[in-house]
Design a protein around this motif. Structure first.
Motif, short mmCIF file in Angstrom:
data_model
loop_
_atom_site.label_atom_id
_atom_site.label_comp_id
_atom_site.label_asym_id
_atom_site.label_seq_id
_atom_site.Cartn_x
_atom_site.Cartn_y
_atom_site.Cartn_z
N THR A 30 0.87 -1.18 0.00
CA THR A 30 0.00 0.00 0.00
C THR A 30 0.90 1.23 0.00
N PRO A 31 0.41 2.37 -0.52
CA PRO A 31 1.24 3.57 -0.47
C PRO A 31 1.65 3.87 0.97
N LYS A 36 -0.71 3.06 8.70
CA LYS A 36 -1.17 3.66 9.96
C LYS A 36 0.03 4.29 10.69
N GLN A 37 -0.13 5.55 11.11
CA GLN A 37 1.01 6.28 11.70
C GLN A 37 1.14 6.06 13.20
N GLU A 38 0.05 5.66 13.86
CA GLU A 38 0.10 5.49 15.32
C GLU A 38 0.13 4.01 15.66
N PRO A 39 0.76 3.65 16.77
CA PRO A 39 0.78 2.25 17.21
C PRO A 39 -0.63 1.72 17.44
N TYR A 40 -0.80 0.41 17.30
CA TYR A 40 -2.08 -0.25 17.64
C TYR A 40 -2.36 -0.08 19.13
N ASN A 41 -3.64 -0.12 19.48
CA ASN A 41 -4.03 -0.01 20.89
C ASN A 41 -3.80 -1.32 21.63
N MET A 163 6.40 0.56 7.62
CA MET A 163 6.92 1.93 7.63
C MET A 163 8.28 2.02 6.93
N GLU A 164 9.00 0.89 6.88
CA GLU A 164 10.30 0.88 6.19
C GLU A 164 10.15 0.38 4.75
#
Ligand code: MYA
Ligand code: JJ1
Length: 388
Positions: A30-31, A36-41, A163-164
């Motif tokens: 995915t682009p 998702k920029q924030e960690p999972y809950n 993210m990498e």
């Protein structure tokens, strides 16, 4: 049946027979802007932490968590006891990301209660070299099991890998999940049969006495192959060439360059041992063998606390018969006081296991790829990859 794994881009059991499905990624990247920029809950009592393995303190916390809560055999007699030096080595290869060393703490006490890691690796599947994360050391504290923490941790490591800009992963497990790319058998070669029997790792065979057993597993005091010696830093280019050429024959194998070989194969006391054969005539490097040190804690034995185990890593024979090379590996492992030498039936290991008196263990190891489908399940001898 697998509420979590059914939602993930991995081969599903129902697709096992279907070789009309193409080989390769299961879903496209995915682009990056959509990652998702924030960690999972996490459940509200817990918080994420990044474990800095350079820090003596954090490395120690990880070591203590794993020592008390990591993988055990099916009868809970032994538990893997990776050393701190080993963990540092395993988690800091060339190009590693600190953000992939993920811990979970209890907010109030700050106690580390769960862990998962990734390291980057180039893995070749047939003709395609794929950037992957090797996922390892997934661990949830015994008191927090079955609360569905593992799926959150797996999603979080996946997010940080994405993210990498990496979209595939490789991992191994003792449990069956959807769906193994291959399944391997563990084999064990007794070096110190008396201790192995005393601690319940092995049993006295039928019609065998202790003294006959000790004699059966006796090894020469010295290695036999002329030119057999420890690998040194100046050998890195030659070993890289030898290993790259050897690994070509396997369907799945790491794509090692000189930096990788320097990291993964240069001897490190108490962590990784590597030996090679330098031809006494031509000074060519013709053969290579290696094993890593992974002790297990012996749970509840009066006389012994630790089982010293060597695990076969990468081996290459071009001139010395593989049987002779591995017999020399057994001899040096014995000299170094290992109790047992373990190997999987990957690569060409089948060709020496029986001859060198390895016996099959009660454990299997399943290999997995995330977001990558192979057309068929592979034979273990088609695997050229060993994870730690
Ligand atoms: S393998 C070593 C795993 N560690 C141990 O065995 C240590 C002792 N055990 C534990 O610490 C816990 O039992 C663990 C599970 C943490 C294993 N791999 O939280 P839960 C699924 C993958 O309620 P818990 C290694 O390190 C299970 O099928 N999934 O369970 C490689 C169920 O899902 P589903 C596993 O027992 C790890 C769900 O978790 C494993 O409290 C590779 C239950 O969660 C396992 N070994 O905790 C991870 N065991 O309902 C995947 C259980 O669907 C990486 N489960 O059946 C994937 C790639 C990610 C990166 C991708 C990048 C692109
Ligand atoms: O070590 C293992 N088994 C041993 C001990 C068994 C103790 C009772 N369950 C075993 N011993 C027999 C040796 C014997 C020696 C003389 C010749 C005949 C054989 O079989 C097993 C592997 O066999 N290990 C485990 O079960 C540990 C877990 C394996 C899964 C690991 C998952 C790792 C995930 C990493 O990412």
């Amino acid at each position: 049946r697998h509420k979590f794994w059914e939602t993930q881009p991995v081969r599903q059991f129902k697709d096992l027979g279907d070789s009309s499905l193409p080989e390769g990624p299961i879903e496209p990247p995915t682009p990056l802007s959509e990652v998702k920029q924030e960690p999972y809950n996490l459940p509200s009592q817990y918080e994420w932490t990044t474990c800095d393995m350079d820090s003596e303190e954090m490395c120690n916390e990880v070591y203590v968590l794993l020592t008390n809560n990591y993988v055990e055999d099916d009868e809970n007699m032994f538990r893997f006891n990776y050393s701190k030096e080993f963990l540092r080595w395993a988690l800091r290869p060339p190009g590693f990301y600190r953000s992939w060393h993920i811990g979970v703490r209890v907010k109030t006490s700050k106690k580390l209660v769960a862990f998962i890691t990734g390291v980057p690796a180039r893995i070749r599947v047939r003709d395609n070299v794929v950037m992957m994360a090797e996922i390892n050391f997934l661990c949830v504290h015994k008191k927090l099991r079955s609360k569905r923490l593992a799926p959150v941790m797996i999603k979080e490591v996946t997010r940080r890998v994405h993210m990498e800009n990496i979209w595939q992963a490789a991992y191994t497990a003792g449990v069956v999940l959807p769906t193994p790319v291959s399944t391997c058998q563990y084999w064990h070669r007794s070096l110190n049969p008396k201790k192995l029997i005393d601690v319940g790792f092995s049993r006295l065979g039928a019609r065998m006495t202790m003294s006959r057993t000790i004699k059966l597993y006796k090894l020469p005091d010295q290695t036999v192959t002329p030119g057999f010696r420890k690998m040194e830093p100046h050998d890195v280019p030659a070993v890289t060439r030898l290993l790259r050429n050897y690994l070509k024959q396997f369907v799945v194998a790491p794509d090692f360059d000189e930096n990788d070989v320097e990291h993964w194969l240069l001897p490190k006391e108490g962590v990784i041992d590597s030996y090679l054969v330098e031809s006494p005539q031509t000074h060519e490097i013709t053969d290579f063998c290696s094993f890593y040190t992974l002790p297990s804690s012996i749970l509840g034995n009066q006389n012994h606390t630790t089982l010293k185990a060597a695990y076969s890593y990468y081996n290459v024979s071009t001139k010395t018969p593989l049987i002779q090379l591995m017999n020399d590996a057994l001899i040096v492992a014995k000299q170094k006081d290992f109790d047992v030498f373990n190997a999987l039936d990957v690569m060409q290991n089948d060709s020496f296991l029986k001859e060198l008196k390895f016996g099959p263990g009660d454990g299997k190891l399943h290999y997995y790829l995330y977001n990558y489908r192979t057309k068929h399940v592979l034979r273990s001898s088609e695997l050229g990859l060993v994870l730690l």
